[in-house]
Design a protein around this motif. Structure first.
Motif, PDB file in Angstrom:
ATOM      1  N   TYR A   1       0.801  -1.215   0.000  1.00 59.15           N
ATOM      2  CA  TYR A   1       0.000   0.000   0.000  1.00 59.15           C
ATOM      3  C   TYR A   1       0.842   1.276   0.000  1.00 59.15           C
ATOM      4  N   VAL A   2       2.128   1.154   0.336  1.00 62.80           N
ATOM      5  CA  VAL A   2       3.023   2.325   0.298  1.00 62.80           C
ATOM      6  C   VAL A   2       4.321   2.004  -0.425  1.00 62.80           C
ATOM      7  N   ASN A   3       4.288   0.996  -1.283  1.00 61.25           N
ATOM      8  CA  ASN A   3       5.478   0.636  -2.052  1.00 61.25           C
ATOM      9  C   ASN A   3       5.115   0.375  -3.509  1.00 61.25           C
ATOM     10  N   ASP A   4       4.375   1.316  -4.069  1.00 61.36           N
ATOM     11  CA  ASP A   4       4.071   1.234  -5.492  1.00 61.36           C
ATOM     12  C   ASP A   4       3.349  -0.067  -5.854  1.00 61.36           C
ATOM     13  N   SER A   5       2.541  -0.565  -4.927  1.00 65.69           N
ATOM     14  CA  SER A   5       1.725  -1.778  -5.121  1.00 65.69           C
ATOM     15  C   SER A   5       2.549  -3.066  -5.207  1.00 65.69           C
ATOM     16  N   LYS A   6       3.804  -3.009  -4.758  1.00 65.72           N
ATOM     17  CA  LYS A   6       4.681  -4.182  -4.823  1.00 65.72           C
ATOM     18  C   LYS A   6       5.027  -4.661  -3.409  1.00 65.72           C
ATOM     19  N   PRO A   7       4.942  -5.974  -3.153  1.00 64.72           N
ATOM     20  CA  PRO A   7       5.343  -6.489  -1.838  1.00 64.72           C
ATOM     21  C   PRO A   7       6.857  -6.473  -1.690  1.00 64.72           C
ATOM     22  N   VAL A   8       7.326  -6.132  -0.498  1.00 67.87           N
ATOM     23  CA  VAL A   8       8.762  -6.130  -0.239  1.00 67.87           C
ATOM     24  C   VAL A   8       9.072  -7.204   0.801  1.00 67.87           C
ATOM     25  N   THR A   9      10.173  -7.899   0.609  1.00 71.17           N
ATOM     26  CA  THR A   9      10.550  -8.948   1.550  1.00 71.17           C
ATOM     27  C   THR A   9      11.254  -8.333   2.757  1.00 71.17           C
ATOM     28  N   PRO A  10      10.808  -8.627   3.981  1.00 68.49           N
ATOM     29  CA  PRO A  10      11.495  -8.107   5.167  1.00 68.49           C
ATOM     30  C   PRO A  10      12.973  -8.494   5.180  1.00 68.49           C
TER      31      PRO A  10
ATOM     32  N   ALA B   1       1.220  -5.893  -7.578  1.00 74.30           N
ATOM     33  CA  ALA B   1       0.174  -6.822  -7.146  1.00 74.30           C
ATOM     34  C   ALA B   1      -1.201  -6.327  -7.549  1.00 74.30           C
ATOM     35  N   TYR B   2      -1.306  -5.042  -7.828  1.00 70.75           N
ATOM     36  CA  TYR B   2      -2.552  -4.430  -8.271  1.00 70.75           C
ATOM     37  C   TYR B   2      -2.227  -3.040  -8.808  1.00 70.75           C
ATOM     38  N   SER B   3      -3.193  -2.344  -9.320  1.00 69.21           N
ATOM     39  CA  SER B   3      -2.960  -1.069 -10.006  1.00 69.21           C
ATOM     40  C   SER B   3      -2.722   0.075  -9.023  1.00 69.21           C
TER      41      SER B   3
ATOM     42  N   THR C   1      -6.052   1.309  -7.509  1.00 67.54           N
ATOM     43  CA  THR C   1      -6.508   0.458  -6.403  1.00 67.54           C
ATOM     44  C   THR C   1      -5.740   0.801  -5.129  1.00 67.54           C
ATOM     45  N   ARG C   2      -4.432   0.973  -5.272  1.00 69.69           N
ATOM     46  CA  ARG C   2      -3.619   1.306  -4.093  1.00 69.69           C
ATOM     47  C   ARG C   2      -4.093   2.604  -3.442  1.00 69.69           C
ATOM     48  N   GLN C   3      -4.339   3.624  -4.270  1.00 76.54           N
ATOM     49  CA  GLN C   3      -4.747   4.924  -3.726  1.00 76.54           C
ATOM     50  C   GLN C   3      -6.126   4.854  -3.081  1.00 76.54           C
ATOM     51  N   VAL C   4      -7.012   4.091  -3.677  1.00 76.22           N
ATOM     52  CA  VAL C   4      -8.351   3.921  -3.096  1.00 76.22           C
ATOM     53  C   VAL C   4      -8.263   3.240  -1.733  1.00 76.22           C
ATOM     54  N   LEU C   5      -7.512   2.140  -1.661  1.00 75.83           N
ATOM     55  CA  LEU C   5      -7.406   1.401  -0.391  1.00 75.83           C
ATOM     56  C   LEU C   5      -6.710   2.232   0.682  1.00 75.83           C
ATOM     57  N   LEU C   6      -5.749   3.011   0.267  1.00 72.48           N
ATOM     58  CA  LEU C   6      -5.062   3.865   1.234  1.00 72.48           C
ATOM     59  C   LEU C   6      -6.033   4.891   1.811  1.00 72.48           C
TER      60      LEU C   6
ATOM     61  N   LYS D   1     -15.099  -4.507 -14.820  1.00 73.27           N
ATOM     62  CA  LYS D   1     -13.772  -5.117 -14.745  1.00 73.27           C
ATOM     63  C   LYS D   1     -13.084  -5.079 -16.106  1.00 73.27           C
ATOM     64  N   LYS D   2     -13.878  -5.435 -17.162  1.00 72.15           N
ATOM     65  CA  LYS D   2     -13.314  -5.438 -18.512  1.00 72.15           C
ATOM     66  C   LYS D   2     -12.959  -4.024 -18.941  1.00 72.15           C
ATOM     67  N   LYS D   3     -13.824  -3.064 -18.638  1.00 70.99           N
ATOM     68  CA  LYS D   3     -13.572  -1.668 -18.996  1.00 70.99           C
ATOM     69  C   LYS D   3     -12.295  -1.168 -18.333  1.00 70.99           C
ATOM     70  N   LYS D   4     -12.109  -1.513 -17.057  1.00 77.09           N
ATOM     71  CA  LYS D   4     -10.914  -1.103 -16.327  1.00 77.09           C
ATOM     72  C   LYS D   4      -9.662  -1.726 -16.938  1.00 77.09           C
ATOM     73  N   LYS D   5      -9.752  -3.003 -17.295  1.00 79.49           N
ATOM     74  CA  LYS D   5      -8.609  -3.706 -17.903  1.00 79.49           C
ATOM     75  C   LYS D   5      -8.240  -3.063 -19.235  1.00 79.49           C
ATOM     76  N   ASP D   6      -9.292  -2.729 -20.067  1.00 81.77           N
ATOM     77  CA  ASP D   6      -9.036  -2.079 -21.357  1.00 81.77           C
ATOM     78  C   ASP D   6      -8.379  -0.727 -21.163  1.00 81.77           C
ATOM     79  N   LYS D   7      -8.833   0.015 -20.149  1.00 83.27           N
ATOM     80  CA  LYS D   7      -8.275   1.337 -19.864  1.00 83.27           C
ATOM     81  C   LYS D   7      -6.795   1.214 -19.498  1.00 83.27           C
ATOM     82  N   ASP D   8      -6.446   0.230 -18.636  1.00 84.47           N
ATOM     83  CA  ASP D   8      -5.047   0.027 -18.237  1.00 84.47           C
ATOM     84  C   ASP D   8      -4.183  -0.322 -19.443  1.00 84.47           C
ATOM     85  N   GLU D   9      -4.736  -1.171 -20.351  1.00 86.81           N
ATOM     86  CA  GLU D   9      -3.973  -1.562 -21.537  1.00 86.81           C
ATOM     87  C   GLU D   9      -3.742  -0.375 -22.458  1.00 86.81           C
TER      88      GLU D   9
END
Length: 781
Positions: A569-578, A607-609, A612-617, A764-772
């Motif tokens: 949620y604070v690393n560009d949507s990427k998990p970091v290993t401790p 892990a997600y767009s 999505t990260r900004q919304v969840l935050l 979902k499809k509309k969002k995927k098309d927009k990302d592409e």
């Protein structure tokens, strides 16, 4: 009576013969020692190739020592690290003619020989030079008794002369100060300086140096920790010696003698001191790393963490660790009192209660006795036998004479805790508290334990929903429903959530207030498989059972993997290993294993767009500002940029809080090690009360320390205009007249394993098309 010449000659002849006999006997005796009849004497080659066991040092991110791994607590430094007043104190006290002799003070040796052998005077003293003491320190002694003392002295004199012929005086002083034993099983001046005064040898002042030199006469008797007054008197004697031999002026001596001995004692034993759980985990990781062939010595031999003097550089910040431990102790002491008072005489850990009886059968001693075929009565009798033992207490350690069963009852009442704080960009672990006290509870609740995570799992459900096209302004009714295909399971909400028939919550309101009924409905809408897939993409490694209750946190996860998922949620949507260890060096500073050798490569796939990260935050910021974690603002008055999620498991067994700031992700867990024992009520056991305060106190301490302004004053990324627009809706909505009149009144439904079709799939499809399209546009640019 006068002796004539003949008689005088006779007496002189006898005396001469006796002296000659003694000389011959002594020469033979000396030769027998020299040639090894009393034990082999180290050769020149062995003395030149001295290999001394050295402690492995564990260093924090600031290169400060936080712990050691050793059999003998020793670490070596060079001659240039010795302050002159340390050398002056040593020579004035231990060997004033050090620079004049060849390793042996012949007067002292003769005194020991004649007084010990001829007069049987055991108080004759040793009179050892520094070089003789070094010989003893390096090679030890094999014999005891009067004759043994002489044998040892002669052997040491031979070794001392060899040392003097092979090493310079500076080298001898360096060897001596690096190997001489100090109090508390400490070897070498650097280890002693750090243990007793928390400074490097080069930073010792005069009275500190004199204190440590004073302990050389008798390590135990002059231990400044145990006997401060005796140690001070001995220190002052050392200072007087420095004055006698013109190493110190009377004025300076008076100033230093007036000082009280103030210790800054550092515990480096495995079960004491700062970060013992972290150090135990470091040792475990070292064992695994150094077994790999690519990390062996040049000769192919494995490194020994107890002997080879390695330096382990870690990510921990010792100040942040201290704040974390203080925060945990302050809160847990108070919470333990609440916990016990709330139960009173109904406590489940009391004897003959089910939780106690089950715990008794899990005792190793019980199982061993049962395996021997003893009856229940015989086992009970054995377990009732009393013994004196040290017991943990939040006030102070106590010693009692109790039985194994009494001990079980006593320890069953204690709540335990876990606390982990890491940098979400790099994975660097900054604070790590695996339990309330390593001396008594060595089970690590961060790396070893897996517990149900409660509502801290809900953000993963909502992440999957948003990522799969669900609008943040989607509304769900609050009312509970029964899932007929799940054994008529009816998830309900906590008592403080309104339960109006026609009230609907938005996703933000649902997550920030941790609404159970809606979390399950969102899971139903998205699909269990999608949620599990999303959680795994975020770094969860454990298997997650595909059941609806995962929406409420029925999955058992470790704190390490939960932390990894939240870093997204604070690393560009990427998990970091401790990350624990940044590099390993040998005692000479050569890198054995670098950061890249030890730690996996950073994850490059999101892990997600970003949306999505900004919304969840924003959802989790609302949790802190207006939701279940709002006491961070109201009670603890924290104004930092904070997002977070509380969690409480069924029957109040576990309390959780995840605190997210732009530069830290912090997890706290509180519960009883016996999972049959939970809190007596949600008021005490909910994560906002049991776990959140540790994070709050920790952040308060960081706020007060300007050194951490870069962390505490950091701000979250600002959401895009599109994200802000998607969030622009009322948090709650009441069904209109027609929906109330004609809407579904069903209180029972079937749980769907696949996401709903129709508008949801289209979004979902509309969002995927927009990302592409955005990716193509980026590539064109």
């Amino acid at each position: 009576m006068k002796l004539n010449k003949k008689q005088l000659y006779k007496w002189l002849k006898r005396i001469g013969f006796s002296i000659l006999t003694l000389i011959v006997l002594f020469t033979c005796f000396y030769a027998s020692i020299y040639f090894g009849l009393w034990g082999k004497i180290p050769s020149n080659e062995k003395i030149v190739g001295l290999k001394q066991s050295q402690a492995t040092q564990i260093l924090d991110a600031n290169n400060d020592l936080i712990g050691k791994l050793y059999i003998y607590d020793r670490q070596s430094i060079t001659f240039s690290d010795f302050p002159q007043h340390l050398l002056d104190a040593l020579i004035a006290t231990e060997d004033v003619r050090f620079y004049e002799h060849n390793g042996v003070d012949n007067k002292s040796l003769l005194r020991v020989f004649f007084k010990t052998i001829l007069l049987s005077d055991e108080s004759s003293g040793g009179g050892s030079t520094i070089t003789l003491q070094l010989a003893k320190n390096l090679f030890g002694r094999e014999h005891s008794g009067a004759i043994g003392t002489v044998v040892n002295k002669i052997k040491e004199s031979i070794v001392a002369k060899r040392i003097e012929s092979l090493y310079s005086k500076k080298e001898i002083l360096t060897l001596y100060l690096n190997t001489v034993p100090f109090p508390d099983n400490t070897y070498g001046i650097e280890s002693a300086s750090e243990k007793f005064f928390n400074v490097h040898t080069k930073d010792l002042n005069v009275w500190q140096a004199a204190t440590l030199v004073g302990t050389l006469k008798a390590n135990h008797s002059y231990n400044p920790r145990l006997f401060p007054e005796k140690s001070k008197a001995r220190r002052n004697l050392v200072i007087d010696q420095m004055v006698n031999y013109k190493y110190l002026s009377d004025t300076d001596a008076a100033i230093n003698k007036s000082k009280d001995i103030v210790l800054d004692y550092q515990y480096y034993a495995p079960n004491q001191g700062l970060a013992p759980y972290f150090r135990a985990e470091i040792k475990k990781q070292l064992d695994a790393i150094l077994k790999q062939k690519k990390f062996t010595k040049p000769d192919g031999e494995q490194y020994n963490i107890y002997h080879d003097g390695l330096k382990i550089y870690t990510t921990l910040d010792n100040t942040m660790q201290r704040y974390a431990e203080e925060a945990m102790r302050e809160h847990m002491k108070e919470l333990q009192h609440q916990f016990e008072v709330a139960y009173g005489k109904r406590a489940p850990w009391l004897k003959n209660k089910p939780a106690y009886l089950e715990a008794k059968k899990r005792l190793k001693k019980y199982r061993d006795l049962k395996a021997k075929g003893l009856s229940e009565k015989a086992i009970e009798d054995e377990l009732k036998k009393t013994h004196k033992t040290e017991l943990f207490s939040w006030d102070e350690t106590i010693i009692k004479t109790i039985s194994t069963l009494d001990s079980l009852e006593y320890y069953s009442k204690f709540l335990n805790a876990g606390f982990l704080s890491l940098d979400p960009k790099t994975g660097a672990i900054k604070s790590y508290v695996g339990g309330i006290d390593y001396r008594f509870f060595q089970y690590d609740h961060i790396s070893q334990s897996k517990r149900q995570v409660g509502s801290t799992f809900k953000p993963f459900v909502y992440t999957a929903a948003i990522e799969n096209g669900m609008s943040p302004c989607t509304y769900f009714p609050l009312k509970a429903v029964t899932y007929t295909d799940e054994k008529n399971w009816t998830p309900t909400n906590s008592s403080d959530i309104e339960d109006e028939e026609n009230l609907n919550y938005s996703l933000e309101k649902s997550l920030s207030n941790s609404v159970n009924t809606i979390a399950v409905k969102v899971l139903d809408e998205v699909g269990i498989d999608e949620v599990i897939k999303q959680a795994h993409n975020m770094g969860i490694k454990s298997d997650i059972e595909a059941v609806p209750s995962i929406a409420l946190g029925s999955a058992n996860l470790s704190m390490i993997e939960l932390a990894r998922a939240y870093t997204t949620y604070v690393n560009d949507s990427k998990p970091v290993t401790p990350v624990f260890i940044t590099r390993i060096e040998d005692k000479n500073g050569n890198v054995i294993a670098s950061y890249e050798d030890i730690n996996p490569k950073a994850v490059t796939e999101k892990a997600y767009s970003d949306d999505t990260r900004q919304v969840l935050l924003e959802f989790m910021k609302a949790t802190v500002n207006d939701g279940t974690a709002n006491r961070l603002r109201t009670k603890y008055n924290l104004q930092n940029a904070i997002a977070g999620k509380t969690g409480t498991t069924q029957d109040n067994k576990d309390g959780w809080f995840v605190g997210i700031t732009p530069k830290l992700v912090t997890l706290t867990w509180v519960g009883n090690d016996n999972q049959q024992i939970g809190f007596s009520n949600t008021g005490i056991g909910q994560g906002a009360n049991s776990a959140l305060p540790i994070f709050a106190k920790y952040l308060q301490k960081l706020n007060r320390d300007s050194k951490y302004n870069a962390i505490t004053k950091a701000q979250f990324e600002y959401p895009t205009e599109e994200v802000l627009m998607s969030l622009d809706c009322e948090l709650t909505k009441t069904d209109g007249f027609f929906k109330r009149l004609f809407g579904s009144k069903k209180d029972t439904i079937q749980f769907k394993e696949e996401p709903k079709k129709g508008i949801f799939s289209w979004l979902k499809k509309k969002k995927k098309d927009k990302d592409e399209d955005e990716n193509l546009e980026e590539n064109d640019n």
